[in-house]
Design an enzyme around this catalytic site. Structure first.
Site, PDB file in Angstrom:
ATOM      1  N   SER A  85       0.830  -1.185   0.000  1.00 16.01           N
ATOM      2  CA  SER A  85       0.000   0.000   0.000  1.00 16.01           C
ATOM      3  C   SER A  85       0.873   1.247   0.000  1.00 16.01           C
ATOM      4  O   SER A  85       1.791   1.368   0.802  1.00 16.01           O
ATOM      5  CB  SER A  85      -0.908   0.010   1.236  1.00 16.01           C
ATOM      6  N   GLY A  86       0.572   2.158  -0.898  1.00 13.30           N
ATOM      7  CA  GLY A  86       1.324   3.397  -0.999  1.00 13.30           C
ATOM      8  C   GLY A  86       2.491   3.332  -1.954  1.00 13.30           C
ATOM      9  O   GLY A  86       3.231   4.308  -2.095  1.00 13.30           O
ATOM     10  N   THR A 132      -1.770   2.088  -8.203  1.00 10.01           N
ATOM     11  CA  THR A 132      -2.907   2.664  -8.927  1.00 10.01           C
ATOM     12  C   THR A 132      -2.436   3.673  -9.964  1.00 10.01           C
ATOM     13  O   THR A 132      -2.924   3.688 -11.103  1.00 10.01           O
ATOM     14  CB  THR A 132      -3.877   3.328  -7.931  1.00 10.01           C
ATOM     15  N   ASN A 179      -0.976   3.250   4.188  1.00 12.13           N
ATOM     16  CA  ASN A 179      -1.475   4.021   3.047  1.00 12.13           C
ATOM     17  C   ASN A 179      -2.855   4.549   3.366  1.00 12.13           C
ATOM     18  O   ASN A 179      -3.690   3.841   3.947  1.00 12.13           O
ATOM     19  CB  ASN A 179      -1.531   3.128   1.793  1.00 12.13           C
ATOM     20  N   SER A 222      -5.635   2.714   0.320  1.00 11.44           N
ATOM     21  CA  SER A 222      -5.216   1.370  -0.064  1.00 11.44           C
ATOM     22  C   SER A 222      -6.381   0.619  -0.705  1.00 11.44           C
ATOM     23  O   SER A 222      -7.500   0.620  -0.206  1.00 11.44           O
ATOM     24  CB  SER A 222      -4.727   0.609   1.164  1.00 11.44           C
ATOM     25  N   SER A 223      -6.081  -0.009  -1.852  1.00 10.59           N
ATOM     26  CA  SER A 223      -7.092  -0.825  -2.517  1.00 10.59           C
ATOM     27  C   SER A 223      -7.256  -2.132  -1.743  1.00 10.59           C
ATOM     28  O   SER A 223      -6.302  -2.890  -1.588  1.00 10.59           O
ATOM     29  CB  SER A 223      -6.681  -1.121  -3.963  1.00 10.59           C
ATOM     30  N   GLY A 271      -0.231  -5.961  -2.162  1.00  8.84           N
ATOM     31  CA  GLY A 271       1.031  -6.681  -2.019  1.00  8.84           C
ATOM     32  C   GLY A 271       1.115  -7.444  -0.716  1.00  8.84           C
ATOM     33  O   GLY A 271       0.172  -7.501   0.084  1.00  8.84           O
ATOM     34  N   GLU A 307       1.744  -8.449   2.980  1.00 10.89           N
ATOM     35  CA  GLU A 307       1.539  -7.659   4.186  1.00 10.89           C
ATOM     36  C   GLU A 307       2.002  -8.451   5.401  1.00 10.89           C
ATOM     37  O   GLU A 307       1.751  -9.665   5.513  1.00 10.89           O
ATOM     38  CB  GLU A 307       0.069  -7.269   4.353  1.00 10.89           C
TER      39      GLU A 307
END
Length: 1546
Positions: free
Chosen positions: A156-157, A161, A207, A210-211, A431, A433
């Site tokens: 995330s981050g 995207t 993030n 985050s998706s 990704g 984690e």
């Protein structure tokens, strides 16, 4: 990965560091396997594990990490860090792209110019970029007819995207189609992002956006490679987040957005603050810093409108979201019955009511269950805990169905192509984690990344196989370790535990311990009974199993299904369609884990059916700030992203691959004999070729480089001498096992160290010898100085004695001289004073007499002047009063005359008579002057004839005298001496006397004729003087005529104004008193107006009351000649259009068509009319001629004609100051006496304006008569200006298209042999061939420029426009070459700079031959590429300071451009370095200070395609044009209507 390597004291190595991951240092002592290393942070410690550091790596890093000499963790990390500091956020690892999030906008690397650069470029030729990966995928899809996929991964981050957005932008750029409803597929996909982000993204620990789902975007293409549709597939939505949120994370954005909606929306949904809802207040994080939820809500609503979601559906969506929030606040308590539950309080009932209109049915569905038995259906109550679980399950189910509905709606809006042939999928998924607390979500995410990593490993293994197979080396014995041995069946055990009601997380954990107790990747923690650890490829992760069972449950309860299917809201019932009857009778078990496995299997099948491409996104720091690179954080992400896993796979094989030439370059000194003789070079530029290996390690086996060996043989000799085993020699590269490169470098360092010792010994000897010789010379010099000093002192003593004697003598003489001079001066002073007194006395006497005389004269003069002024003043006063009296008398007369129109008319008639009289006198004067000139000419001719006759008579007389003299001489010779002599003497004397008399008479006649000639000349002078006086009088008469004409014109205007007033008064009188008779005064005014021709009075009074009839008849009278004129002009216009549609060529340097058009328009007075169609027809003719023309000949022809015609119009037309003047006024002014007189001066009607065309224009366009242009003429001028600009742009763009392919070949020099550089010998053959190839491309450009210039010259295009064209063309060349130089590292080399410099010399030579008239300042436009190339080819770059570089060498280049060139530079000829590290650091500081400026961040240049001139520029720059003697074309020459075009003789 850290291992011991072969090092020596002084070697630079990497060691592990707890803070920086890896830190570099220098070996100071070696003891066995231990080494004492002093690190750069000042610490000195003993290490057993260390890794070699490549000191020859470029300071700016390499764009492909497979080119690293040491492919290990610290090498990869340092390379990424170096490139990140240069704002190079993209790096390759083979064909894998690593993208580091810069946390700042870099618009200069994502513009359309960058897309154009990467379009069709081979992979790896340009700098790493996300566009390059997309281009490879697209080319592979088109060429191989196979679908491709791009896997974007990262935590995330990391920027997944944004990377996905850039990929879709580039794919839309390559395969764009016609936009649907104004929007392309790429735009529609991107417009759907705000909706998906609002409902699928949430704040996590790392993030803010985050998706929480996987997104696979399918870009669909047809057989022609054009985008035909798109679809978005979503995977693995994190459903458990709806009900359970960990601190400091947030739930999905949509909940907070709805709570921040406008007040009326909040009131409608009965919502409050986010802190009051259970699903949101589990975390203390409610708001995001720098984000307004209210604005994001409005943006989401706008995005829904764009996607195509109706307002009704939007209302339903947010009503469902509000219902989920209300549902979470329903709290249950124990009911009256055992194991029953009901809403706790009124607040819970309030939320229950707002959750559904059927609140009772909802309460039953949450608190009760139907037990189906064979006999009956039993309704069972649930305890509060089970009811809460039921509530949360319903919320997750509704939200999941809502998200799926949104995805389907977006897909329908975008439009899928069922007949699509290929697709390119872009996978954006979360990704790996690993947090302090890892639950079921992290387990699913990491399981997904394990599967993707297996796919990635297979791809890397496949790449390695392809590389080895391509080089034909033996690799069958190499073992690769994969990560597929993970503990399988955990999800199955979890589903099994969920099926048993009494299962808990403890029983589930114990089941795991029992099942996988012997599995090497499953670890049971010692201090916990419910946690378990799995050894993933990215590291060990410990999971907490407390909530695994609750988060895995996903089955839809039949009561919930029945309730939602029967909902009165059509939107909700559509989310839950009715199930078949057999499936609705009982609740079948379903879990998130099982669904997750099915979706993951589907995703992997999709990926396996496509050709994969990988992009690994990396987040450089957790502060989310630019210019911060945290080594530990990046290293962890590289492990999680599988990059280090790929390196591990590569390390299992041959991690070091060097081309032959590079190997020889680096290690050739290990075997110098291998470099002797001639080496045949192949020079393949792919991954460590042989030459790189030989150059680096040739010193290990010098004898391998002697003789006539090829690269491969030389490399093998070097390796054999080094004693290495296990290496492989391919077709173009050397393949080394792990650890062999450091060993070769260590031996190379030993050889270099020995060579350095020899050099040091020789230098010390040289310095000692030099010091001894200097000491010896100093001793000799000291002795010489001492002897010289002694001799100098002796001489100085003698010189002092002689000087003392001389001083005494001169002193005595000086005293005597002073005394004498004093006495002499005293006598002179006394004499001077006496003489001055006498002179002053005499001067005073003379001055007194002179002043008295002047005073008397001044007084007399003053008195006379005063008397004269008084007399003059009196005269002037008398004259002034008399003239004033006369003027007042005349004024009274004029006022009396002005009151009546008759008086004005009489004055006008009188003035007209005076003008006629003056005109007659003028003609008479002209006739008299003509007669006088003719008489004078006849008299002069007569005098000339008389003089010629006299001259002829004198010549005849002289001839007779000469003849007589000759006859006398003959007679004297024939007659006897005595007698004949006397006779002859008498006869000769008589003849001489006769001749003398005749000569005297002739002389007299001559004198007389001279006197007559003088008299005739005097008369001629008198006549000439008189004619000059008459000419002056004639000019004065003409001036008077002009003044009278102006006076008449002014009187006419006054008369017109008076008549207009009379007309207005008459109309008022008629309208006010229609039934009364007109007064005598009004009737007289009307009669006078009708007599003057401006009004038509009727005989009877009733006609005066009908002004409309009067005006209509007047218009009919005026319209009749206009119709006949239009018919005649229409024929002439048709003929003119047919004529100019042909190529009429040029008369000298003047375009015939433009001159003909201008003459016709001026003759027809088209500029002065209110309406005409001739302008539109001319413009249409020009447009048809250039519409589809790619022929520069035709374009140049029309550019010359259009610019010339525009010049004539610019110097002729002027804006009409009397645009409102009516046609009646213009005709009335021309009908006056002065108008008729002007026409009579001009000649017959056919020759109107002919004097202007054939007379005044002869001296140039500056003398053209200014014409007051009406609107059509001004519009025509504007349209003509637009066509000049359009034709100019077409010509310029055609030349750009012609030279663009050649420019791409000119920037990259042909690859030449570099083996000879090791010994410093010449490369004549290879260099000559390469330079000839390069010069051939440059000469192609020069040839195109020359042909283009010849075309423009042949069509006589104005030099001003030619200069502008070539200035912009050279600017285009500068932009293309400079941008290519900055985007390709292989172009920033020393030898390439020399080649480009040679090509620029060709262009400079062309500019010199073209001269400044046509080339202008075109050469100056190449300043960027010239200075950049100059920087590449200068020597001693490390000694240059930043001021010298930025102000002296490259003043035009920006800091960003200098920084990029400096970091990309490499010397392939002499092996020198770029600028010093201090200069690089200073550049970096300046760039950081200016990082907020988007314009300054852009290091690429933009091509200027504007029009660089205006109409005024054309008018000022073009020369005068003489159009008087232009011959008309045959088509109109014989037509009488175009006779005015025929040139007239004087």
């Amino acid at each position: 990965m850290a291992t011991s390597v072969n090092i020596t004291v002084g070697s630079h190595v990497w060691v592990e560091d707890p803070d920086e991951a890896w830190i570099d240092g220098q070996v100071s002592k070696i003891s066995g396997k231990d080494a004492v290393i002093q690190t750069t942070n000042g610490k000195t410690q003993t290490y057993q594990k260390y890794m070699q550091k490549d000191m020859e790596a470029p300071p700016g890093g390499v764009d492909d990490m497979t080119k690293l000499s040491y492919l290990h963790e610290p090498g990869v990390l340092q390379n990424l860090k170096n490139r990140y500091e240069l704002n190079e956020i993209y790096t390759y690892t083979g064909n894998i792209l690593i993208a580091i999030n810069p946390f700042q906008r870099l618009p200069h690397i994502y513009g359309s110019h960058m897309m154009q650069q990467y379009k069709g470029a081979p992979f790896g030729e340009l700098s790493p970029h996300v566009f390059a990966v997309a281009d490879v995928a697209y080319r592979a899809m088109v060429n191989e007819s196979k679908s491709n996929s791009i896997l974007v991964s990262g935590e995330s981050g990391a920027g997944k995207t944004e990377t996905t957005k850039m990929l879709m932008r580039y794919l839309a750029y390559l395969g764009g189609r016609v936009a649907t409803e104004g929007r392309t597929v790429e735009q529609q996909v991107l417009e759907s992002n705000p909706v998906l982000e609002a409902f699928g993204n949430a704040k996590t620990v790392r993030n803010n956006n985050s998706s929480r789902f996987g997104k696979f975007v399918e870009i669909q293409f047809d057989k022609h490679g054009r985008i035909s549709g798109a679809a978005i597939r979503t995977y693995l939505l994190e459903r458990s987040r709806v009900c359970q949120v960990s601190d400091p994370e947030r739930n999905y954005h949509c909940f907070y957005l709805l709570c921040a909606a406008p007040p009326e929306e909040v009131e409608k949904y009965k919502l409050g603050k986010p802190e009051s809802y259970h699903y949101l207040n589990q975390s203390r994080c409610i708001e995001l810093v720098g984000v307004s939820d209210a604005q994001e809500y409005l943006a989401t609503r706008r995005a829904m409108d764009i996607v195509g979601i109706s307002h009704k559906d939007q209302e339903a969506i947010f009503r469902v979201v509000a219902a989920i929030l209300h549902l979470g606040n329903i709290v249950f308590t124990k009911g009256k019955e055992a194991d029953s539950s009901l809403p706790k309080d009124d607040q819970a009932k309030f939320h229950l009511k707002n959750s559904s209109r059927a609140s009772d049915a909802l309460e039953d569905a949450l608190c009760k269950r139907n037990m189906v038995t064979p006999e009956e259906i039993i309704k069972k109550s649930l305890d509060p805990q089970s009811a809460t679980v039921s509530r949360d399950g319903l919320a997750k189910t509704i939200y999941s169905r809502l998200f799926d509905w949104l995805v389907d709606k977006i897909n329908n809006s975008i439009g899928q192509d069922p007949n699509s042939k290929f697709l390119i999928g872009v996978l954006d998924i979360y990704g790996f984690e690993s947090f302090k607390t890892n639950s079921f979500e992290q387990f699913c995410i990491n399981f997904t990344n394990e599967k993707l990593q297996q796919h990635f490993n297979q791809h890397v293994f496949k790449m390695e196989q392809e590389e080895y197979t391509k080089e034909k080396i033996n690799w069958s014995y190499i073992e690769f370790v994969d990560n597929q041995d993970k503990p399988g069946g955990i999800i199955a055990l979890l589903d099994e535990a969920c099926m048993f009601p009494k299962s808990t997380h403890e029983t589930f954990a114990n089941k795991l311990y029992t099942t996988f107790k012997n599995h090497k990747r499953f670890i049971k923690p010692k201090l916990s009974r419910t946690n378990f650890t799995i050894a993933h490829y990215a590291g060990d992760v410990q999971y907490q199993s407390e909530q695994f069972l609750d988060k895995n449950k996903d089955y839809v309860v039949p009561e919930h299904q029945d309730l939602l299917s029967a909902s009165k809201c059509s939107f909700v019932s559509g989310l839950f369609p009715a199930l078949p009857e057999e499936s609705s009778k009982s609740a079948k078990f379903s879990s998130i884990g099982s669904r997750f496995k099915i979706q993951l299997q589907s995703l992997m099948e999709t990926l396996n059916s496509t050709e994969p491409h990988y992009i690994r996104c990396v987040k450089p720091n957790n502060q989310l700030k630019p210019a911060i690179f945290e080594n530990q954080n990046v290293m962890q992400q590289l492990r999680c992203g599988g990059v280090l896993e790929a390196i591990r796979i590569s390390m299992a094989g041959y991690p070091t691959r060097r081309p032959f030439f590079e190997f020889i370059n680096r290690f050739g000194l290990l075997c110098p004999e291998a470099l002797e003789g001639k080496i045949s070079m192949a020079g393949y530029p792919t991954r460590r070729p042989f030459f790189e290996f030989i150059n680096r390690f040739g010193l290990l086996c010098p004898e391998a480089l002697e003789g006539n060996y090829d690269e491969k043989t030389a490399c093998m000799k070097i390796l054999e001498k080094s004693g290495l085993k296990g290496f492989q020699v391919g077709l173009t590269k050397i393949f080394l096992r792990a650890g062999q490169m450091p060993e070769l470098d260590a031996r190379r360092a030993e050889v270099l160290g020995g060579a350095a010792n020899i050099i040091q010994r020789r230098i010390r000897t040289h310095i000692s010898r030099k010091r001894f010789l200097a000491l010896q010379k100093a001793a000799i010099d000291l002795q010489s100085i001492c002897r010289g000093t002694l001799a100098t002192k002796i001489y100085e003593n003698k010189r002092r004695q002689a000087a003392a004697v001389k001083i005494q003598k001169n002193t005595r003489r000086h005293h005597s001289r002073v005394a004498y001079n004093k006495l002499h001066i005293s006598a002179l002073v006394l004499q001077t004073c006496l003489r001055a007194m006498a002179a002053r006395r005499e001067f005073r006497s003379m001055n007194l007499n002179k002043n008295a005389t002047l005073l008397q004269a001044w007084w007399l003069c003053r008195r006379a002047v005063r008397y004269y002024k008084k007399l003059t003043r009196s005269c002037i006063v008398t004259q002034t009063r008399w003239r004033g009296r006369l003027a007042r008398r005349e004024l009274r007369k004029l006022k009396m005359a002005a009151r009546e129109t008759g008086a004005l008319k009489e004055a006008k008639d009188k003035l007209e008579k005076n003008v006629e009289e003056l005109t007659w006198r003028l003609q008479l004067e002209k006739r008299l002057r003509t007669d006088l000139e003719e008489a004078k000419t006849q008299e002069i001719v007569k005098l000339q004839i008389t003089m010629q006759e006299m001259q002829q008579a004198i010549d005849e007389t002289n001839a007779l005298v000469a003849q007589e003299r000759e006859s006398a001489k003959k007679a004297i010779e024939e007659v006897p001496p005595v007698v004949q002599a006397k006779e002859v003497l008498v006869q000769d004397t008589k003849k001489i006397e006769c001749l003398t008399e005749e000569v005297e008479s002739l002389k007299a006649t001559l004198e007389l004729e001279k006197q007559r000639a003088d008299e005739a000349e005097g008369k001629y002078n008198e006549l000439r003087e008189s004619s000059e006086e008459k000419r002056k009088r004639l000019e004065e008469t003409e001036k008077k005529v002009q003044q009278l004409s102006d006076t008449i014109r002014g009187l006419e205007e006054k008369l017109t104004n008076i008549e207009s007033e009379n007309k207005v008064l008459r109309q008022q009188a008629v309208s006010i008193a229609p039934n009364k008779f007109l007064s005598a005064r009004s009737r007289s005014i009307l009669q006078r107006g009708s007599e003057s021709g401006h009004l038509e009075a009727r005989a009877s009074v009733p006609d005066l009351h009908s002004p409309s009839i009067n005006l209509r008849e007047t218009a009919e009278v005026e319209e009749t000649p206009q119709k006949s004129l239009n018919e005649k002009q229409q024929e002439n216009q048709n003929l003119l259009i047919r004529c100019i549609a042909q190529n009429l060529g040029f008369a000298g340097n003047r375009p015939v068509a433009a001159c003909i058009i201008y003459k016709c328009l001026l003759q027809w007075r088209s500029f002065e009319v209110e309406r005409t169609s001739v302008f539109d027809r001319i413009i249409q003719t020009i447009g048809n001629a250039i519409e589809t023309q790619d022929n520069n000949e035709i374009l140049a022809y029309w550019l010359s004609n259009a610019s010339t015609l525009l010049l004539l119009l610019q110097r002729t037309l002027k804006a009409s100051g009397a645009a409102g003047m009516t046609p009646t006024r213009r005709r009335s002014s021309s009908a006056t006496l002065f108008g008729r007189m002007t026409l009579s001066f001009r000649g017959a009607p056919q020759s109107v304006n002919l004097s202007l065309i054939n007379g005044n224009i002869k001296s140039g366009t500056d003398n053209l008569r200014q014409v007051e242009a009406k609107y059509p003429a001004l519009l025509f001028k504007q349209q003509l200006t637009a066509y000049v600009e359009k034709i100019y742009g077409m010509i310029r763009d055609n030349l750009k298209k012609e030279i663009s392919p050649l420019l791409g070949l000119c920037i990259q020099a042909p690859r030449t042999s570099r083996a000879s550089l090791v010994k410093g010998s010449s490369r004549s053959i290879a260099n000559t061939a390469g330079q000839q190839a390069l010069i051939a491309h440059w000469q192609g450009i020069v040839t195109s420029l020359g042909n283009f210039l010849n075309t423009l010259k042949a069509n006589h295009v104005p030099p001003f426009l030619v200069r502008k064209v070539f200035t912009q063309i050279f600017s285009f060349i500068n932009v293309q070459l400079f941008n290519s130089l900055l985007l390709r590292r292989e172009c920033c080399s020393f030898s390439n700079g020399e080649y480009v410099k040679a090509g620029l010399a060709e262009l400079e030579h062309w500019c010199y031959k073209a001269t400044d008239e046509y080339a202008g300042s075109a050469w100056d436009e190449l300043k960027h590429i010239r200075q950049a190339i100059g920087f590449l080819v200068i020597h001693q770059k490390p000694k240059k300071t930043l001021d010298e570089i930025s102000h002296d060498l490259c003043p035009v280049l920006s800091i960003q451009q200098l920084y990029r060139i400096s970091t990309m530079y490499w010397d392939d000829k002499y092996g020198t370095h770029s600028v010093s590290p201090d200069v690089i650091a200073n550049m970096r500081v300046l760039m950081t200070e200016d990082s907020n400026n988007a314009v300054s961040n852009s290091f690429l240049l933009d091509d200027d395609s504007s029009i660089p001139f205006s109409v005024d520029d054309i008018s000022k720059s073009m020369e005068q044009i003489d159009i008087a003697d232009i011959e008309p074309p045959p088509l109109i020459r014989e037509n009488i209507g175009f006779s005015f075009l025929l040139p007239r003789s004087d």
